[in-house]
Design a protein around this motif. Structure first.
Motif, PDB file in Angstrom:
ATOM      1  N   GLU A 106      -1.296  45.470 -17.425  1.00 12.27           N
ATOM      2  CA  GLU A 106       0.386  44.872 -17.625  1.00 12.27           C
ATOM      3  C   GLU A 106       0.555  45.231 -15.780  1.00 12.27           C
ATOM      4  N   GLU A 107       0.318  46.946 -16.051  1.00 11.51           N
ATOM      5  CA  GLU A 107       1.323  47.530 -15.335  1.00 11.51           C
ATOM      6  C   GLU A 107       0.149  47.148 -13.829  1.00 11.51           C
ATOM      7  N   VAL A 108      -1.193  46.936 -13.670  1.00  8.52           N
ATOM      8  CA  VAL A 108      -2.102  46.980 -12.932  1.00  8.52           C
ATOM      9  C   VAL A 108      -1.376  45.645 -11.783  1.00  8.52           C
ATOM     10  N   GLU A 109      -0.589  44.819 -12.586  1.00  7.09           N
ATOM     11  CA  GLU A 109      -1.017  43.011 -12.655  1.00  7.09           C
ATOM     12  C   GLU A 109       0.299  43.231 -11.640  1.00  7.09           C
ATOM     13  N   GLU A 110       1.408  44.139 -12.393  1.00  4.66           N
ATOM     14  CA  GLU A 110       2.973  44.636 -11.533  1.00  4.66           C
ATOM     15  C   GLU A 110       2.650  44.685 -10.565  1.00  4.66           C
ATOM     16  N   ARG A 111       2.303  46.070 -10.187  1.00  2.83           N
ATOM     17  CA  ARG A 111       1.331  45.955  -8.475  1.00  2.83           C
ATOM     18  C   ARG A 111       0.975  45.420  -7.867  1.00  2.83           C
ATOM     19  N   MET A 112       0.434  44.472  -8.570  1.00  2.00           N
ATOM     20  CA  MET A 112      -0.216  43.456  -7.444  1.00  2.00           C
ATOM     21  C   MET A 112       0.590  42.282  -7.072  1.00  2.00           C
ATOM     22  N   TRP A 113       1.789  41.996  -7.831  1.00  2.00           N
ATOM     23  CA  TRP A 113       2.440  40.871  -7.543  1.00  2.00           C
ATOM     24  C   TRP A 113       3.803  41.844  -6.094  1.00  2.00           C
ATOM     25  N   ALA A 114       4.013  43.003  -6.694  1.00  2.00           N
ATOM     26  CA  ALA A 114       4.508  44.315  -5.352  1.00  2.00           C
ATOM     27  C   ALA A 114       4.300  43.782  -4.265  1.00  2.00           C
ATOM     28  N   ALA A 115       2.897  43.906  -3.976  1.00  2.00           N
ATOM     29  CA  ALA A 115       1.617  44.347  -2.408  1.00  2.00           C
ATOM     30  C   ALA A 115       2.077  42.608  -1.703  1.00  2.00           C
ATOM     31  N   ILE A 116       1.640  41.913  -3.118  1.00  2.00           N
ATOM     32  CA  ILE A 116       1.440  40.509  -2.191  1.00  2.00           C
ATOM     33  C   ILE A 116       3.225  39.807  -1.115  1.00  2.00           C
ATOM     34  N   GLN A 117       4.136  40.045  -2.320  1.00  4.57           N
ATOM     35  CA  GLN A 117       5.158  40.026  -1.647  1.00  4.57           C
ATOM     36  C   GLN A 117       5.464  40.706  -0.478  1.00  4.57           C
TER      37      GLN A 117
END
Length: 766
Positions: A657-668
């Motif tokens: 879940e932590e990695v997933e959140e960082r991925m969303w932030a990066a894409i945005q």
């Protein structure tokens, strides 16, 4: 523009038959010996072509294997007829001539056939009644035989073959022989007694043979029209004999000025004698000679009027008495070639491009030592000026390189000249056929010589070609040669840099079959070894960056190569490079691009599922290196890993879940209009992330990637997306309840961008 006319049907059939001998003309007896099919009869035109082309293929084609019993196909004159054949180099042995001894040969050229011994002298007698032309040029051992074939005594420990010079052979019985070349024979051959039986010689070449008494030549004063005495140490006595040969039309007394010291010096008187006594002379070669006296006219006369070949205006005084201009005048490496008015249609010299090309043309076959110096002059012309006779120059250099594959000097100068003759300035003048010939001789040079200069010249020349397109017809061969050059034990940095660049270009934009084949040749392992060596030296240079780029290209949609990367410690090298060179943005981009390819292979993803790797990829999401490229590629790797679902997440830290959140932030954080340093040949790995609900962030990354590419490069990527069925997948995804709203919005924009492109009018070839 050079002609791109296809090969003749005769040439194509000959080539095919020679490459498939036991399936066309012959069959294998006892799995070894070739025999001609009993129902075949071949006339001389075909047989001569087969033999002569066979010699060419053996000498010039890398993928052609000579057959030990090839000449046995022509052993019976009732089914095969040979008349004119040209054999060269070590290809020909005594048993080969013996196999064809029943043939009625009219013309036999043996050039540098050093494996022929005195046994072949006896075979030559078989052709004595028909032979008109014979060349034994450079066949240095043909006058040697074993002294004691049954077994040697102590002397044989020093000289195992116990060879002795044959002195009793003569050309007795060769009644039709008119043209004879004995150039570059070994010292000690009794030339006078050898030739005495020949009554009507028309042409004689005694290049490199030393004889103090040339009086025997006068026996052919009424028949000899061509005499070559290249590198013979002349004297006044020789000149007195020569001027008695009143029928001469071609006289060559040239020499290699670098080979040794010659006492004889040409004088004005000698040149005048040639003109006065040899009234039929059409061709004269005095290249390399020192002119003892001033033979030229005054500087004032020299500069007056337009350039002329009329003898009466000749700048060389003795030649003013010529009745007509000479067809050829050899003045290479003499002071006379720089004069203005030279009474000859064709002159070899070093004054200008025309003279230099004439020199290469005249001396290539038998004088590599002169040819290499002439090619060196051409190199200077091509490098400093513009070459005006490009096609002729290219063809002459190609011929020289093919003819002297094992001559280091020619390979060095020829490969250097080719680099300048094939650059972009001249490309429009060169046909596909000619450029392929250049590639062939360049690869021959790389195979034959491991010498640094030749290798560098050849690699640089290959850089002048469109890669991989123009090299595809020799794809396997060129890759094998480059990989051998990249052996890490070699220390020449410049060659490594060029070779890695070529390797990278060769695996970019080729189909997967090519990539898999190159991977099996050791491409992946070679690149990893180069990287390891650079890492040990703590150097991140072009070789390091090109090596990672090459690995990125060769692993694209090629699972076997991806697996090879992992099996040979690729991930450790990735981590070590990341640690050692934290500021090298292009290096990071290349490495992450490669790992994106690895992550696309489902079977290999478990090997990426370690706390260390996942942490590294997660941290790289925030990288600003090379624009968005490093962050984008890191997110791509994680998107494929996420796609395997929570049950495949085999690590406690970091949490999914932590990695997933960082991925969303990066894409945005990425700018949708970012211009990309990437080239997709297929969207298939991205499209497979769309029709799933197990990882919405992976779905979002894939949609963002498509939106960015069709926005910034619509002409290229809209057609590709439509062609690969992306539109229905996007429409289906919009209907999915698991997809995020922002992902659906982005998908609608992708569809909108592509809606103006009509599939039938799109170019999907790029």
């Amino acid at each position: 523009m050079a002609s791109d006319t296809p090969e003749s049907l005769m040439a194509l059939c000959t080539d095919f038959c020679l490459r498939n001998l036991d399936g066309t003309l012959g069959y294998l007896l006892d799995k070894e010996t070739l025999r001609l099919h009993p129902d075949i009869f071949l006339p001389s035109e075909i047989c001569d072509q087969l033999v002569n082309e066979y010699v060419e293929l053996v000498n010039a084609a890398c993928n052609f294997e000579p057959h030990e019993s090839f000449f046995s196909l022509f052993s019976d004159p009732r089914s095969t007829r040979l008349t004119r054949i040209h054999l060269r180099e070590d290809l020909v042995q005594d048993q080969d001539l013996e196999a064809i001894r029943k043939q009625d040969l009219v013309e036999l050229y043996l050039t540098n056939c050093e494996k022929l011994s005195a046994k072949s002298l006896q075979t030559l007698r078989s052709f004595s009644h028909t032979l008109v032309s014979l060349s034994l040029f450079g066949c240095a051992n043909i006058f040697y035989e074993e002294e004691n074939p049954g077994g040697c005594e102590d002397e044989c420990l020093v000289n195992p073959t116990c060879q002795v010079l044959v002195k009793d052979f003569t050309f007795e019985g060769f009644s039709r022989l008119r043209f004879l070349n004995l150039g570059r024979m070994i010292d000690g051959i009794p030339v006078e007694s050898l030739l005495r039986p020949l009554n009507s010689l028309a042409a004689l070449d005694l290049s490199g043979i030393q004889t103090s008494d040339a009086a025997f030549l006068t026996q052919w004063k009424d028949s000899l029209v061509s005499l070559v005495l290249y590198n013979m140490d002349l004297s006044d006595d020789h000149i007195r004999v020569i001027v008695q040969l009143h029928k001469l039309r071609h006289l060559d007394i040239s020499r290699d000025r670098l080979s040794s010291y010659y006492k004889f010096k040409l004088t004005r008187k000698v040149l005048s004698l040639f003109v006065q006594k040899l009234g039929n002379l059409m061709s004269l070669d005095i290249s390399g000679h020192m002119i003892l006296e001033n033979c030229s006219i005054s500087k004032m006369e020299e500069e007056a009027g337009q350039t002329s070949i009329e003898p009466s205006k000749s700048s060389i005084m003795p030649f003013r008495a010529l009745k007509r201009p000479l067809q050829f005048l050899g003045l290479f490496e003499t002071s006379l070639c720089r004069l203005t008015h030279i009474p000859a249609y064709k002159v070899s010299g070093d004054k200008n491009e025309e003279q230099v090309l004439n020199a290469i043309e005249a001396y290539t076959e038998h004088r590599p030592e002169i040819t290499s110096r002439a090619i060196n002059l051409l190199f200077d012309i091509a490098r400093i000026e513009r070459c005006n006779q490009l096609l002729r120059a290219l063809k002459l250099v190609i011929t020289a390189l093919k003819c002297h594959k094992y001559d280091k000097n020619i390979q060095v100068t020829g490969s250097a000249a080719l680099f300048y003759l094939t650059n972009s300035e001249y490309r429009s003048e060169q046909s596909v056929k000619l450029r392929r010939q250049v590639i062939q001789v360049v690869l021959n040079g790389m195979e034959s010589y491991q010498e640094v200069t030749v290798q560098r010249n050849c690699c640089l020349t290959l850089c002048n070609f469109s890669i991989p397109e123009e090299l595809e017809f020799q794809y396997r061969r060129v890759n094998e040669l480059l990989l051998s050059i990249l052996n890490p034990t070699r220390q020449d940095e410049s060659i490594q840099r060029i070779a890695v660049h070529l390797c990278n270009a060769l695996v970019c934009q080729v189909d997967n079959d090519h990539k898999e084949a190159v991977g099996k040749m050791g491409f992946v392992v070679t690149m990893l070894k180069l990287i390891q060596k650079k890492l040990l030296d703590k150097i991140c240079d072009q070789v390091m960056e090109f090596s990672w780029s090459a690995l990125w290209n060769i692993t694209d949609e090629t699972p076997d190569n991806c697996e090879m990367f992992l099996n040979f410690n690729g991930m450790k090298l990735f981590l070590d490079c990341l640690k050692e060179f934290p500021e090298k943005q292009e290096l990071h981009r290349n490495m992450l691009g490669l790992l994106g390819n690895v992550a696309e292979v489902k079977e290999l993803r478990p090997q990426l599922m370690t706390s260390q790797f996942i942490s590294v990829f997660s941290n790289l999401l925030e990288s600003k290196a090379d624009g968005i490229e490093v962050s984008y590629n890191a997110c791509g790797v994680l998107s494929h890993i996420m796609f395997d679902g929570p049950e495949a997440w085999g690590v406690c830290e970091p949490q999914r879940e932590e990695v997933e959140e960082r991925m969303w932030a990066a894409i945005q954080s990425w700018d949708i209009n970012s211009r990309r340093n990437i080239n997709y040949r297929s969207f298939e790995p991205i499209l497979r992330l769309l029709p799933q609900g197990i990882s919405p962030v992976s779905q979002h990354w894939a949609t963002w990637a498509l939106y960015n590419l069709v926005s910034v490069y619509p002409d290229k990527y809209c057609p590709l997306l439509i062609k690969e069925g992306g539109m229905p997948l996007l429409r289906d995804m919009i209907k999915m309840s698991t997809a995020r709203q922002e992902t659906k919005e982005m998908a609608r924009k992708v569809i909108e961008h592509c809606s103006n492109f009509k599939e039938e009018n799109m170019d999907t070839s790029r």
